[in-house]
Motif scaffolding. Structure first.
Motif, PDB file in Angstrom:
ATOM      1  N   ALA A   1      58.940 -52.379  11.792  1.00 45.63           N
ATOM      2  CA  ALA A   1      60.060 -51.559  11.700  1.00 45.63           C
ATOM      3  C   ALA A   1      61.234 -52.086  12.883  1.00 45.63           C
ATOM      4  O   ALA A   1      60.995 -52.972  13.402  1.00 45.63           O
ATOM      5  N   LYS A   2      62.428 -51.336  12.354  1.00 49.41           N
ATOM      6  CA  LYS A   2      63.525 -51.683  13.567  1.00 49.41           C
ATOM      7  C   LYS A   2      64.191 -50.618  13.933  1.00 49.41           C
ATOM      8  O   LYS A   2      64.446 -49.663  12.930  1.00 49.41           O
TER       9      LYS A   2
ATOM     10  N   GLU B   1      50.825 -48.003  21.523  1.00 49.08           N
ATOM     11  CA  GLU B   1      51.196 -48.941  22.494  1.00 49.08           C
ATOM     12  C   GLU B   1      51.670 -50.323  21.438  1.00 49.08           C
ATOM     13  O   GLU B   1      50.727 -50.761  20.874  1.00 49.08           O
ATOM     14  N   LEU B   2      52.884 -50.394  21.165  1.00 52.20           N
ATOM     15  CA  LEU B   2      53.199 -51.147  20.038  1.00 52.20           C
ATOM     16  C   LEU B   2      53.896 -52.532  20.630  1.00 52.20           C
ATOM     17  O   LEU B   2      54.249 -52.582  21.926  1.00 52.20           O
TER      18      LEU B   2
ATOM     19  N   GLU C   1      60.964 -39.745  12.724  1.00 52.28           N
ATOM     20  CA  GLU C   1      61.443 -39.375  14.136  1.00 52.28           C
ATOM     21  C   GLU C   1      60.324 -39.486  15.020  1.00 52.28           C
ATOM     22  O   GLU C   1      60.554 -39.743  16.188  1.00 52.28           O
ATOM     23  N   GLU C   2      59.073 -39.403  14.572  1.00 51.07           N
ATOM     24  CA  GLU C   2      58.026 -39.438  15.417  1.00 51.07           C
ATOM     25  C   GLU C   2      57.777 -40.679  16.111  1.00 51.07           C
ATOM     26  O   GLU C   2      57.548 -41.143  17.198  1.00 51.07           O
ATOM     27  N   LEU C   3      57.946 -41.682  15.273  1.00 53.54           N
ATOM     28  CA  LEU C   3      58.027 -43.227  15.624  1.00 53.54           C
ATOM     29  C   LEU C   3      59.149 -43.545  16.426  1.00 53.54           C
ATOM     30  O   LEU C   3      58.897 -44.347  17.299  1.00 53.54           O
ATOM     31  N   ALA C   4      60.368 -43.026  16.055  1.00 52.53           N
ATOM     32  CA  ALA C   4      61.209 -43.450  16.991  1.00 52.53           C
ATOM     33  C   ALA C   4      61.249 -42.775  18.462  1.00 52.53           C
ATOM     34  O   ALA C   4      61.645 -43.599  19.429  1.00 52.53           O
ATOM     35  N   ALA C   5      60.795 -41.717  18.561  1.00 52.96           N
ATOM     36  CA  ALA C   5      60.455 -41.246  19.836  1.00 52.96           C
ATOM     37  C   ALA C   5      59.517 -41.826  20.481  1.00 52.96           C
ATOM     38  O   ALA C   5      59.655 -41.889  21.855  1.00 52.96           O
TER      39      ALA C   5
ATOM     40  N   VAL D   1      58.661 -45.235  20.090  1.00 47.44           N
ATOM     41  CA  VAL D   1      59.368 -46.391  20.519  1.00 47.44           C
ATOM     42  C   VAL D   1      60.237 -46.109  21.698  1.00 47.44           C
ATOM     43  O   VAL D   1      60.099 -47.002  22.869  1.00 47.44           O
ATOM     44  N   ILE D   2      61.040 -45.030  21.905  1.00 43.39           N
ATOM     45  CA  ILE D   2      62.030 -44.912  23.006  1.00 43.39           C
ATOM     46  C   ILE D   2      61.152 -44.592  24.181  1.00 43.39           C
ATOM     47  O   ILE D   2      61.586 -45.096  25.045  1.00 43.39           O
TER      48      ILE D   2
END
Length: 546
Positions: free
Chosen positions: A344-345, A395-396, A439-443, A445-446
């Motif tokens: 993902a990006k 943990e990515l 949005e779950e993934l974005a949050a 990652v941030i």
């Protein structure tokens, strides 16, 4: 300007020698080489902008970044020289360090272009690892040098018919590897088939060293570090790239990755190619076993005896070529190609430069531009296993680049762009959909980046996350696979896209594959486009100068 729409016209009754489906970097490379050889070439791109996944676009007004592909590493020096990309505005600034990796607490380890400087860095954690790294680096670069010539030539044909043809292919392979010593041959086989974790455990003792090398070995590939074939990324990242053919070159592209594809498009146009955007190919037309051209989604048709597809194999053969035009066995082989993109990006526009824990106060902009958040070997394998079953790990593997520290044309003064490549996410989710969980993934990652950049959240002005599904929708990548199919050992060289059709040709006469689904695979190299164009010219399929 890189990333701006390219508009041209072409009458649907106009005759061409070759049509290229898709204006990604390989499609543009193929078009430029064919046009340079005197062929009348038409390039058709479904988006409003050329470049495929190598584009520079806005996140919010006035803030641009490399949307998908983001660092130039393996762009073939031959392609840069042949198409005179430097004269067309391509400029790259070498990454040095190549990597900066947090290794616990407020400690970081850096992989410098200078091997001795990297050894000094490693010696803080293990003197034995420092010595081993110098030796391993030398051996890996020697092996990568053997692979380099294969990238710009057709792989050995496993389906060659007749004893003379098979002998010719065997001789070509022998000629490439005749200087390979017995020990080096064993190492090559080990790298192509062994696991990264086994290799690292055999040569290094410190977790910090292993984590640093792991950080330079993933980039969109399936599987964790304990799986067979996972070590091959080390060799690929030591191939020669950039203007001067430096082994292991990584570079920031001034103007973003779109500057590469705009330069390629300029080369194609200068040699006479036509590029048509907002032109989605619905069907590759076939009559009597040969291609006759293409039909667009809006009903327009264009004719040519040669079509080169820069789309991935599944989109090409299962989506655009009529089913009855292909052998059923070939369609089954294509359907079996592993996609399920694991990447993902996330692109962020920032009001200032984030602070990084553990970074020296005197770090220069090139060092401050890079941070790769890599898990341990065990955690990376766990992430991969979870993704295989449709789950998102907490943990990515996250590669962070602040290109605006190198290129101040990307955003207003004082502001910055942060682009983050995310590894080990599934295309198929066990629970919910990507539209529901974006949005779950974005949050998440941030939140993970904030552990190392504590002031990041307060700096964010705008953001755009591309899930694997978004990569499919936006860039036409089946299941979001950035390499048009896994780069596993059994899917490289003469096995790509299938063992019987690894020469860029296809079961349809006049139809060629020129994208990353063909040899040598993914990455912004230009190699598949170069090689496919040479195959067309060798076959004499397209009119023009030889």
């Amino acid at each position: 300007m890189a990333g701006e729409p390219t508009v041209t016209t072409a009458a649907d009754d106009e005759a061409f020698d070759a049509i290229v489906v898709g204006a990604g970097h390989n499609g543009l490379t193929a078009a430029a080489y064919l046009a340079r050889a005197g062929c009348r070439v038409l390039v058709l791109e479904r988006r409003a902008v050329v470049g495929g996944a190598a584009v520079t676009e806005e996140v919010i007004p006035g803030h641009r970044v490399s949307t998908a592909s983001y660092i130039a590493s393996m762009l073939m020096p031959t392609v840069i020289r042949d198409l005179d990309l430097g004269r067309r505005g391509l400029r790259m600034v070498a990454c040095d360090p190549i990597l900066t990796v947090p290794v616990g607490g407020e400690r970081i380890i850096r992989w410098w272009a200078d091997v001795d400087r990297t050894a000094e860095e490693i010696a803080q954690y293990s003197a034995a690892d420092a010595l081993a790294f110098v030796d391993v680096d030398r051996r890996l670069k020697a092996l990568a040098a053997y692979l380099q010539p294969f990238f710009l030539e057709t792989p050995p044909d496993l389906a060659a018919a007749g004893p003379l043809a098979r002998l010719r292919e065997a001789w070509r392979l022998f000629r490439r590897f005749r200087s390979l010593k017995g020990k080096e041959a064993g190492e090559m086989v080990t790298f192509m088939t062994g696991s990264l974790a086994d290799f690292l455990d055999r040569h290094f003792e410190a977790d910090e060293t292993k984590r640093m090398i792991l950080a330079n070995s993933v980039y969109g590939k399936h599987g964790g570090p304990y799986e067979p074939g996972s070590a091959v990324g080390l060799l690929f990242h030591l191939l020669a790239g950039g203007d001067h053919g430096v082994q292991g070159f990584n570079g920031h592209v001034i103007g973003g990755m779109g500057a590469i594809t705009e330069a390629l498009a300029d080369a194609a146009r200068e040699h006479g190619a036509r590029i048509l955007t907002n032109a989605q190919v619905l069907r590759i037309d076939v009559a009597n076993g040969a291609t006759t051209g293409v039909t667009l989604a809006d009903g327009r048709t264009f004719r040519a005896p040669v079509v080169l597809s820069n789309a991935d194999p599944k989109r090409t053969f299962l989506g655009m070529v009529p089913g009855q035009a292909l052998p059923e066995a070939f369609r089954r082989d294509v359907a079996a190609i592993r996609m399920n993109g694991p990447a993902a990006k996330l692109n962020l526009a920032l009001s200032g430069e984030p602070r990084v824990l553990g970074r020296p106060a005197d770090a220069d902009p090139r060092e401050r531009a890079l941070l790769t958040i890599a898990p341990t070997l065990e955690s990376a394998q766990r992430c991969s296993d979870m993704a295989r079953f449709g789950e998102i790990a907490d943990e990515l593997w996250i590669d962070c680049v602040i290109p605006s520290l190198i290129d101040d044309t990307l955003c207003p003064p004082g502001h910055h762009m942060l682009t983050c490549f995310i590894q080990f996410v599934p295309y198929h989710l066990r629970e919910g959909t990507w539209d529901e969980r974006r949005e779950e993934l974005a949050a998440s990652v941030i939140r993970q980046i904030t552990r190392h950049m504590p002031d990041l959240p307060e700096l964010i002005l705008g953001q755009r996350l591309y899930t694997p599904l978004d990569l499919e929708r936006t860039f036409g990548l089946t299941e979001g696979n950035i390499f048009h199919g896994d780069l596993a050992t059994g899917a490289l060289f003469s096995m790509r896209p299938t063992p019987a059709w690894s020469q860029y040709r296809t079961p349809v006469q006049g139809l060629y594959l020129c994208g990353a689904g063909a040899h040598p695979g993914g990455g912004v190299t230009g190699a598949p486009g170069h090689n496919a164009a040479q195959a067309v010219l060798r076959d004499g399929m397209a009119r023009g100068r030889r």
